[in-house]
Design an enzyme around this catalytic site. Sequence first.
Site, PDB file in Angstrom:
ATOM      1  N   ALA A 137       0.830  -1.208   0.000  1.00 26.56           N
ATOM      2  CA  ALA A 137       0.000   0.000   0.000  1.00 26.56           C
ATOM      3  C   ALA A 137       0.861   1.252   0.000  1.00 26.56           C
ATOM      4  O   ALA A 137       1.440   1.623   1.028  1.00 26.56           O
ATOM      5  CB  ALA A 137      -0.936  -0.019   1.213  1.00 26.56           C
ATOM      6  N   MET A 138       0.930   1.860  -1.182  1.00 27.69           N
ATOM      7  CA  MET A 138       1.671   3.116  -1.341  1.00 27.69           C
ATOM      8  C   MET A 138       0.689   4.256  -1.637  1.00 27.69           C
ATOM      9  O   MET A 138       0.765   5.330  -1.062  1.00 27.69           O
ATOM     10  CB  MET A 138       2.630   3.036  -2.548  1.00 27.69           C
ATOM     11  CG  MET A 138       3.614   1.916  -2.483  1.00 27.69           C
ATOM     12  SD  MET A 138       4.945   2.353  -1.374  1.00 27.69           S
ATOM     13  CE  MET A 138       5.739   0.768  -1.196  1.00 27.69           C
ATOM     14  N   THR A 139      -0.220   3.995  -2.598  1.00 21.01           N
ATOM     15  CA  THR A 139      -1.077   5.062  -3.129  1.00 21.01           C
ATOM     16  C   THR A 139      -2.048   5.600  -2.082  1.00 21.01           C
ATOM     17  O   THR A 139      -2.670   4.829  -1.344  1.00 21.01           O
ATOM     18  CB  THR A 139      -1.881   4.527  -4.341  1.00 21.01           C
ATOM     19  OG1 THR A 139      -0.960   3.956  -5.267  1.00 21.01           O
ATOM     20  CG2 THR A 139      -2.673   5.625  -5.022  1.00 21.01           C
ATOM     21  N   GLU A 255       8.838  -4.948  -9.943  1.00 21.34           N
ATOM     22  CA  GLU A 255       7.395  -4.715 -10.103  1.00 21.34           C
ATOM     23  C   GLU A 255       7.071  -4.334 -11.554  1.00 21.34           C
ATOM     24  O   GLU A 255       6.123  -4.845 -12.151  1.00 21.34           O
ATOM     25  CB  GLU A 255       6.932  -3.603  -9.142  1.00 21.34           C
ATOM     26  CG  GLU A 255       5.451  -3.332  -9.284  1.00 21.34           C
ATOM     27  CD  GLU A 255       4.870  -2.436  -8.199  1.00 21.34           C
ATOM     28  OE1 GLU A 255       5.549  -2.238  -7.164  1.00 21.34           O
ATOM     29  OE2 GLU A 255       3.746  -1.947  -8.390  1.00 21.34           O
ATOM     30  N   THR A 378       2.549   5.490 -13.932  1.00 20.11           N
ATOM     31  CA  THR A 378       1.826   5.766 -15.185  1.00 20.11           C
ATOM     32  C   THR A 378       2.830   5.978 -16.329  1.00 20.11           C
ATOM     33  O   THR A 378       3.998   6.314 -16.094  1.00 20.11           O
ATOM     34  CB  THR A 378       0.950   7.040 -15.065  1.00 20.11           C
ATOM     35  OG1 THR A 378       1.814   8.162 -14.859  1.00 20.11           O
ATOM     36  CG2 THR A 378      -0.044   6.935 -13.914  1.00 20.11           C
TER      37      THR A 378
HETATM   38  C1  FAD Z   1      -6.350  -1.801 -10.679  1.00 19.49           C
HETATM   39  C2  FAD Z   1      -5.412  -0.998  -9.844  1.00 19.49           C
HETATM   40  C3  FAD Z   1      -4.658  -1.633  -8.863  1.00 19.49           C
HETATM   41  C4  FAD Z   1      -3.776  -0.883  -8.064  1.00 19.49           C
HETATM   42  N1  FAD Z   1      -3.066  -1.516  -7.072  1.00 19.49           N
HETATM   43  C5  FAD Z   1      -2.295  -0.788  -6.235  1.00 19.49           C
HETATM   44  C6  FAD Z   1      -1.610  -1.408  -5.134  1.00 19.49           C
HETATM   45  O1  FAD Z   1      -1.703  -2.625  -4.923  1.00 19.49           O
HETATM   46  N2  FAD Z   1      -0.885  -0.627  -4.305  1.00 19.49           N
HETATM   47  C7  FAD Z   1      -0.751   0.714  -4.494  1.00 19.49           C
HETATM   48  O2  FAD Z   1      -0.060   1.354  -3.713  1.00 19.49           O
HETATM   49  N3  FAD Z   1      -1.375   1.333  -5.528  1.00 19.49           N
HETATM   50  C8  FAD Z   1      -2.144   0.624  -6.398  1.00 19.49           C
HETATM   51  N4  FAD Z   1      -2.797   1.244  -7.440  1.00 19.49           N
HETATM   52  C9  FAD Z   1      -2.683   2.674  -7.595  1.00 19.49           C
HETATM   53  C10 FAD Z   1      -1.794   3.133  -8.749  1.00 19.49           C
HETATM   54  O3  FAD Z   1      -0.448   2.857  -8.480  1.00 19.49           O
HETATM   55  C11 FAD Z   1      -2.076   4.621  -8.972  1.00 19.49           C
HETATM   56  O4  FAD Z   1      -3.400   4.715  -9.492  1.00 19.49           O
HETATM   57  C12 FAD Z   1      -1.093   5.278  -9.919  1.00 19.49           C
HETATM   58  O5  FAD Z   1       0.190   5.357  -9.334  1.00 19.49           O
HETATM   59  C13 FAD Z   1      -1.526   6.694 -10.315  1.00 19.49           C
HETATM   60  O6  FAD Z   1      -1.868   7.461  -9.206  1.00 19.49           O
HETATM   61  P1  FAD Z   1      -3.278   8.231  -9.166  1.00 19.49           P
HETATM   62  O7  FAD Z   1      -4.339   7.248  -9.514  1.00 19.49           O
HETATM   63  O8  FAD Z   1      -3.397   8.916  -7.868  1.00 19.49           O
HETATM   64  O9  FAD Z   1      -3.191   9.268 -10.346  1.00 19.49           O
HETATM   65  P2  FAD Z   1      -2.640  10.766 -10.241  1.00 19.49           P
HETATM   66  O10 FAD Z   1      -1.340  10.770  -9.533  1.00 19.49           O
HETATM   67  O11 FAD Z   1      -3.725  11.640  -9.736  1.00 19.49           O
HETATM   68  O12 FAD Z   1      -2.376  11.086 -11.794  1.00 19.49           O
HETATM   69  C14 FAD Z   1      -3.445  11.427 -12.666  1.00 19.49           C
HETATM   70  C15 FAD Z   1      -2.880  11.651 -14.070  1.00 19.49           C
HETATM   71  O13 FAD Z   1      -1.894  12.696 -14.015  1.00 19.49           O
HETATM   72  C16 FAD Z   1      -0.735  12.246 -14.677  1.00 19.49           C
HETATM   73  N5  FAD Z   1       0.477  12.847 -14.112  1.00 19.49           N
HETATM   74  C17 FAD Z   1       0.883  12.870 -12.847  1.00 19.49           C
HETATM   75  N6  FAD Z   1       2.095  13.425 -12.744  1.00 19.49           N
HETATM   76  C18 FAD Z   1       2.468  13.773 -14.007  1.00 19.49           C
HETATM   77  C19 FAD Z   1       3.617  14.385 -14.585  1.00 19.49           C
HETATM   78  N7  FAD Z   1       4.658  14.722 -13.853  1.00 19.49           N
HETATM   79  N8  FAD Z   1       3.629  14.577 -15.927  1.00 19.49           N
HETATM   80  C20 FAD Z   1       2.585  14.205 -16.693  1.00 19.49           C
HETATM   81  N9  FAD Z   1       1.478  13.624 -16.209  1.00 19.49           N
HETATM   82  C21 FAD Z   1       1.423  13.394 -14.881  1.00 19.49           C
HETATM   83  C22 FAD Z   1      -0.711  10.738 -14.465  1.00 19.49           C
HETATM   84  O14 FAD Z   1       0.127  10.103 -15.402  1.00 19.49           O
HETATM   85  C23 FAD Z   1      -2.182  10.431 -14.654  1.00 19.49           C
HETATM   86  O15 FAD Z   1      -2.459  10.311 -16.020  1.00 19.49           O
HETATM   87  C24 FAD Z   1      -3.646   0.510  -8.272  1.00 19.49           C
HETATM   88  C25 FAD Z   1      -4.394   1.137  -9.281  1.00 19.49           C
HETATM   89  C26 FAD Z   1      -5.258   0.401 -10.057  1.00 19.49           C
HETATM   90  C27 FAD Z   1      -6.045   1.100 -11.138  1.00 19.49           C
END
Ligand code: FAD
Length: 392
Positions: A137-139, A255, A378
Amino acid sequence: MERNNKADNEFGVNMRIEIDNFDDYRKSCREFLEREIVPEHQAWEDNGLMARSFWEKLGQSGLLGISVSPEYGGLGKHDYRFAVILTEELIRAGVTVPGIVAHNDIIASYIFALGSGEQKQKWLPELCLGKRVAAIAMTEPSGGSNTADIKTVAKRQGDHYLVNGGKTYITNGINADLIVVAVKTEQGQQGQGISLLVIERDMAGFSRGEPMKKIGWNGSDTAELFFHDCKVPVTNLIGRENLGNYYFMSAMPRERLSISAVAVASAEHILQSTLAYVKERKAFDQPIGSFQYNRFILAQLDTEVKIARVYLDNAVEQFSKGLFSLVDAARIKWWTTELQMKVADRCLQLHGGAGYMRDSVAGKNWLNSRAQTIYGGTSEVLQEMISKSMGL
Ligand SMILES: Cc1cc2nc3c(=O)[nH]c(=O)nc-3n(C[C@H](O)[C@H](O)[C@H](O)COP(=O)(O)OP(=O)(O)OC[C@H]3O[C@@H](n4cnc5c(N)ncnc54)[C@H](O)[C@@H]3O)c2cc1C
C-alpha cells in the site's frame, strides 16, 4: 520438490508441481489452473474477490514464493523466467493476475530482501503456503504518481508506532492479512522520512472499505484502507527507519518487469485468439481477416508483439543477472503496456459487436489492459523519468 508444508493432499488431489525444468513447470501450471481455478473464476469476477481457498491451493501446489529460499518455505529459484511462465499461464487461462503477482512476486520479495531473520520466519512460510495473503500500500487518496509525497503518518511511541492516514486502490486489499504500508516516520522533504511497516489483519485501528468496483481485472479485489491510531509494533518495521523510498525504488524494477510480462503475454494471447476469429468470421462472403486493411493491421501488430517478446526476454535475462536498472524498467513498462492497450483495442475492433460484449475474451482483454498503463507508475511519470536520465 520439497516444500515446507504438511498436507499436499489437503484438497484431495496431488497438486505438487515439479519445478526444475521450464517446460514441465509450464505444463504443471497449466494443468493446475485449468483443473483448480478456471472452473471457479467466474464466481470471483461476480464477487469482485478471489476465493481464499485459491491461495492455499496455490501455496500447496508450489506456485508461491518462487524466489524465496527453501529455508522460508519458498522454492529458491532466482531465474525470473519461472515467474514469467506463471504469468503467461494465468493470462492464457483467463485468470486475474495482479493480486497473484503482488502477493507472490512483489511483497514476498520485499520481505525476503529486507526483513530480519525473525520477520522472515514469521511471515514468509505462511505467505508461501498461501495461508496469509499480502498486499502493498503506497497510493493515497491525495495522489499516487508522486510516491515521495506520502501523508500517512507513523509516530513512534515506545515499542510501537501509531499510524494515521489512508491508502486507496490497494490490490488484495480485502483479502490481505499483512500489508506493507508506506508511512511517513519523519517530517521533512518529500521522499525523505518514509518507512515501510507491515500492518496485520487484526491490528486495532485498521479497517478497510468495500471491494472497489473496477472496470477490469474483476476477479481481483481492490480496496481502500484506513488507519486510525493503528498500533503497530516496532518489530513490524521492514528494513531501517526512513529508508522506505530507497527500498521502494530498489524494488521497482521487479514490479515494473512483472507488469511488462503481463503486457507481452496478454498482447500475444489476444492476437492469437483474434487471428483464429478473423479466419472464421465472414463479411461480404469472405473471411474478415482476408481484407487488405485488416491483414495489414494484423501484420503490424504481429511485428510489434514479436519485438516486445524479444525486448521482454532480454529484460528478464538482464534482471536475473542483476543488470536491470530503474530506467530500464521504466522503458519496458511504459512501452509494453501501451502496446498491450493498442493490440487489445485493434483486436476488439476486429471482433465487431462481439468484442464489445462484457464476457467476450476481446472485451475483457481490452478492459484489463486499461489499468496496465496506470498502476506501477503511469506512462507519463515513467517517460518523465526516462527523459531525466537523458539529461532533459
Ligand atoms: C487496478 C489498480 C490496482 C492498483 N493496485 C495498487 C496497489 O496494490 N498498491 C498501491 O499502492 N497502488 C495501487 N494502485 C494505484 C496506482 O499505483 C495509482 O493509481 C497510480 O500510481 C496513479 O496514481 P493516481 O491514480 O493517484 O493518479 P494521479 O497521480 O492523480 O495522476 C493522474 C494523471 O496525471 C498524470 N500525471 C501525474 N504526474 C504527471 C507528470 N509529472 N507529468 C505528466 N502527467 C502526470 C498521471 O500520469 C495520470 O495520467 C492501483 C491502481 C489500479 C487502477
